[in-house]
Design a protein around this motif. Structure first.
Motif, PDB file in Angstrom:
ATOM      1  N   ASP A  41       0.814  -1.218   0.000  1.00  0.00           N
ATOM      2  CA  ASP A  41       0.000   0.000   0.000  1.00  0.00           C
ATOM      3  C   ASP A  41       0.850   1.272   0.000  1.00  0.00           C
ATOM      4  N   VAL A  42       2.178   1.120  -0.007  1.00  0.00           N
ATOM      5  CA  VAL A  42       3.061   2.281   0.082  1.00  0.00           C
ATOM      6  C   VAL A  42       3.581   2.652  -1.296  1.00  0.00           C
ATOM      7  N   GLN A  43       3.342   3.888  -1.713  1.00  0.00           N
ATOM      8  CA  GLN A  43       3.823   4.368  -3.004  1.00  0.00           C
ATOM      9  C   GLN A  43       5.175   5.057  -2.831  1.00  0.00           C
ATOM     10  N   PRO A  44       6.195   4.653  -3.590  1.00  0.00           N
ATOM     11  CA  PRO A  44       7.515   5.293  -3.460  1.00  0.00           C
ATOM     12  C   PRO A  44       7.496   6.739  -3.949  1.00  0.00           C
ATOM     13  N   ILE A  45       8.354   7.552  -3.360  1.00  0.00           N
ATOM     14  CA  ILE A  45       8.500   8.945  -3.767  1.00  0.00           C
ATOM     15  C   ILE A  45       9.948   9.201  -4.143  1.00  0.00           C
ATOM     16  N   ASP A  46      10.182  10.329  -4.799  1.00  0.00           N
ATOM     17  CA  ASP A  46      11.529  10.680  -5.232  1.00  0.00           C
ATOM     18  C   ASP A  46      12.400  10.984  -4.016  1.00  0.00           C
ATOM     19  N   ALA A  47      13.467  10.233  -3.840  1.00  0.00           N
ATOM     20  CA  ALA A  47      14.304  10.386  -2.651  1.00  0.00           C
ATOM     21  C   ALA A  47      15.002  11.738  -2.615  1.00  0.00           C
ATOM     22  N   SER A  48      15.531  12.180  -3.755  1.00  0.00           N
ATOM     23  CA  SER A  48      16.290  13.429  -3.759  1.00  0.00           C
ATOM     24  C   SER A  48      15.427  14.613  -3.390  1.00  0.00           C
ATOM     25  N   ASP A  49      14.147  14.559  -3.757  1.00  0.00           N
ATOM     26  CA  ASP A  49      13.230  15.657  -3.444  1.00  0.00           C
ATOM     27  C   ASP A  49      12.873  15.662  -1.959  1.00  0.00           C
ATOM     28  N   ALA A  50      12.314  14.567  -1.484  1.00  0.00           N
ATOM     29  CA  ALA A  50      11.837  14.498  -0.102  1.00  0.00           C
ATOM     30  C   ALA A  50      12.973  14.605   0.908  1.00  0.00           C
ATOM     31  N   LEU A  51      14.062  13.866   0.697  1.00  0.00           N
ATOM     32  CA  LEU A  51      15.127  13.832   1.687  1.00  0.00           C
ATOM     33  C   LEU A  51      15.920  15.131   1.720  1.00  0.00           C
ATOM     34  N   THR A  52      15.995  15.836   0.588  1.00  0.00           N
ATOM     35  CA  THR A  52      16.663  17.141   0.594  1.00  0.00           C
ATOM     36  C   THR A  52      15.905  18.118   1.473  1.00  0.00           C
ATOM     37  N   VAL A  53      14.586  18.141   1.338  1.00  0.00           N
ATOM     38  CA  VAL A  53      13.761  19.021   2.168  1.00  0.00           C
ATOM     39  C   VAL A  53      13.871  18.620   3.641  1.00  0.00           C
ATOM     40  N   MET A  54      13.857  17.329   3.923  1.00  0.00           N
ATOM     41  CA  MET A  54      13.951  16.860   5.303  1.00  0.00           C
ATOM     42  C   MET A  54      15.302  17.207   5.918  1.00  0.00           C
ATOM     43  N   GLU A  55      16.363  17.136   5.127  1.00  0.00           N
ATOM     44  CA  GLU A  55      17.685  17.466   5.646  1.00  0.00           C
ATOM     45  C   GLU A  55      17.786  18.949   5.978  1.00  0.00           C
ATOM     46  N   VAL A  56      17.189  19.803   5.152  1.00  0.00           N
ATOM     47  CA  VAL A  56      17.163  21.242   5.457  1.00  0.00           C
ATOM     48  C   VAL A  56      16.403  21.472   6.760  1.00  0.00           C
ATOM     49  N   ALA A  57      15.262  20.807   6.905  1.00  0.00           N
ATOM     50  CA  ALA A  57      14.454  20.968   8.116  1.00  0.00           C
ATOM     51  C   ALA A  57      15.237  20.576   9.366  1.00  0.00           C
ATOM     52  N   ALA A  58      16.095  19.568   9.257  1.00  0.00           N
ATOM     53  CA  ALA A  58      16.865  19.107  10.417  1.00  0.00           C
ATOM     54  C   ALA A  58      17.767  20.199  10.971  1.00  0.00           C
ATOM     55  N   ARG A  59      18.170  21.150  10.131  1.00  0.00           N
ATOM     56  CA  ARG A  59      19.032  22.247  10.591  1.00  0.00           C
ATOM     57  C   ARG A  59      18.329  23.154  11.586  1.00  0.00           C
ATOM     58  N   ASP A  98       5.339  16.668  -2.910  1.00  0.00           N
ATOM     59  CA  ASP A  98       4.219  15.952  -3.520  1.00  0.00           C
ATOM     60  C   ASP A  98       4.264  14.472  -3.153  1.00  0.00           C
ATOM     61  N   LEU A  99       3.094  13.898  -2.891  1.00  0.00           N
ATOM     62  CA  LEU A  99       2.966  12.483  -2.592  1.00  0.00           C
ATOM     63  C   LEU A  99       2.086  11.817  -3.638  1.00  0.00           C
ATOM     64  N   PRO A 100       2.483  10.651  -4.149  1.00  0.00           N
ATOM     65  CA  PRO A 100       1.607   9.910  -5.056  1.00  0.00           C
ATOM     66  C   PRO A 100       0.468   9.280  -4.261  1.00  0.00           C
ATOM     67  N   ALA A 101      -0.694   9.198  -4.854  1.00  0.00           N
ATOM     68  CA  ALA A 101      -1.814   8.536  -4.172  1.00  0.00           C
ATOM     69  C   ALA A 101      -1.456   7.057  -3.967  1.00  0.00           C
ATOM     70  N   PRO A 102      -1.856   6.444  -2.885  1.00  0.00           N
ATOM     71  CA  PRO A 102      -2.652   6.977  -1.777  1.00  0.00           C
ATOM     72  C   PRO A 102      -1.828   7.615  -0.683  1.00  0.00           C
ATOM     73  N   GLY A 103      -0.640   8.059  -0.993  1.00  0.00           N
ATOM     74  CA  GLY A 103       0.160   8.728   0.022  1.00  0.00           C
ATOM     75  C   GLY A 103       0.984   7.762   0.832  1.00  0.00           C
ATOM     76  N   PHE A 104       1.206   8.112   2.055  1.00  0.00           N
ATOM     77  CA  PHE A 104       2.172   7.365   2.815  1.00  0.00           C
ATOM     78  C   PHE A 104       1.566   7.028   4.164  1.00  0.00           C
ATOM     79  N   PRO A 105       1.383   5.702   4.406  1.00  0.00           N
ATOM     80  CA  PRO A 105       0.510   5.257   5.487  1.00  0.00           C
ATOM     81  C   PRO A 105       1.104   5.415   6.885  1.00  0.00           C
ATOM     82  N   PHE A 106       0.482   6.258   7.658  1.00  0.00           N
ATOM     83  CA  PHE A 106       0.806   6.370   9.065  1.00  0.00           C
ATOM     84  C   PHE A 106      -0.298   5.697   9.859  1.00  0.00           C
ATOM     85  N   LYS A 107       0.061   5.158  10.996  1.00  0.00           N
ATOM     86  CA  LYS A 107      -0.983   4.749  11.927  1.00  0.00           C
ATOM     87  C   LYS A 107      -1.562   6.003  12.593  1.00  0.00           C
TER      88      LYS A 107
END
Length: 282
Positions: A41-59, A98-107
């Motif tokens: 049920d998990v749709q993959p996303i572009d790693a360079s896009d998502a992880l770059t933003v997450m790394e900036v946020a970590a600062r 951006d997330l592909p449908a159905p997104g990314f499943p969290f409990k």
């Protein structure tokens, strides 16, 4: 290193020797809880896009352990996008991927991650696609083929509601980004971590800073300045760092009062904004 039953013996330098009892007689599952994730049920996303933003946020995540709700990078699914947020109490970073449908499943609706773990993700998944999922206590990242799996414990607590932290603003004040960046670089060589005051007028932006030995004043022409002067001051390093995140030709400063948080956006990244707390300037 030698092992005898449930005892591990480590020999050190010279005659040094340490003996440690192991916790379990049988091997411990590497990622307990992974069976709770339905990767189909998990749709993959572009790693360079998502992880770059997450790394900036970590600062911009807080380093103060006494407030665990702001020591991490918050991921939140909202309107088909992955909101990435962090704050240290003075600065707040927010962007969306951006997330592909159905997104990314969290409990749950969102998950708070340790900044060190976020930085490690960029090393594990430098390119290609990555799938994210979460259980009640753990966060998982996996390549689409399932050959590499990364797991981390989540941070307890709930990240502040960003919508309640951002005030309602009137018309923003526009400033040429490149000119402001170059001006701050010149001033930082003199004032170094001191406050810099921005005074917006009808036709120009005046930047003023004082030191124990003198002062620095710069001017930037504004095509559409405010009818009445607007003044606000920031730590010069924090301001320069904030505007370095943007790539558009024009920055927009959303100012409410001289001491209320100021929202910075630009004309090229509609999902990105930075909230910066002003300082007093005498």
């Amino acid at each position: 290193i030698t092992q005898d039953g449930t005892t591990l013996k480590v020999s050190g330098k010279g005659k040094a020797e340490y003996t440690v009892s192991t916790l379990d007689k049988e091997a411990i599952e590497a990622f307990p809880g992974e069976d709770d994730v339905d990767w189909d049920d998990v749709q993959p996303i572009d790693a360079s896009d998502a992880l770059t933003v997450m790394e900036v946020a970590a600062r911009y995540a807080s380093r103060k352990e006494e407030n665990p709700s702001i020591v991490g990078v918050n991921l939140r699914v909202s309107n088909g996008k992955l909101a990435v947020e962090s704050t240290d109490g003075v600065r707040l970073f927010s962007d969306r991927v951006d997330l592909p449908a159905p997104g990314f499943p969290f409990k749950e609706d969102e998950v708070l991650l340790p900044p060190r773990m976020v930085n490690e993700l960029n090393k594990v998944f430098p390119t290609g696609e990555v799938s994210f999922a979460a259980t009640t206590n753990l966060f998982f990242a996996r390549d689409p083929n399932g050959e590499t799996i990364f797991a981390s414990r989540r941070i307890g607590g709930k990240f502040p509601d960003v919508s309640k932290l951002v005030p309602s603003y009137q018309e923003p004040l526009a400033v040429p980004r490149a000119e402001l960046s170059e001006t701050l670089d010149r001033m930082r060589g003199v004032i170094k971590a001191k406050p810099v005051q921005l005074r917006f007028e009808q036709d120009e932006l005046r930047l003023h800073a004082k030191t124990s030995t003198g002062a620095a004043i710069e001017y930037i022409a504004l095509p559409n300045g405010p009818a009445d002067p607007v003044e606000v001051a920031f730590n010069v390093d924090y301001l320069a760092d904030a505007i370095s995140l943007f790539k558009g030709t024009e920055l927009k400063f959303h100012v409410l009062t001289p001491l209320r948080p100021v929202k910075v956006t630009d004309d090229a990244s509609p999902e990105l904004f930075f909230l910066l707390a002003p300082v007093k300037y005498n």
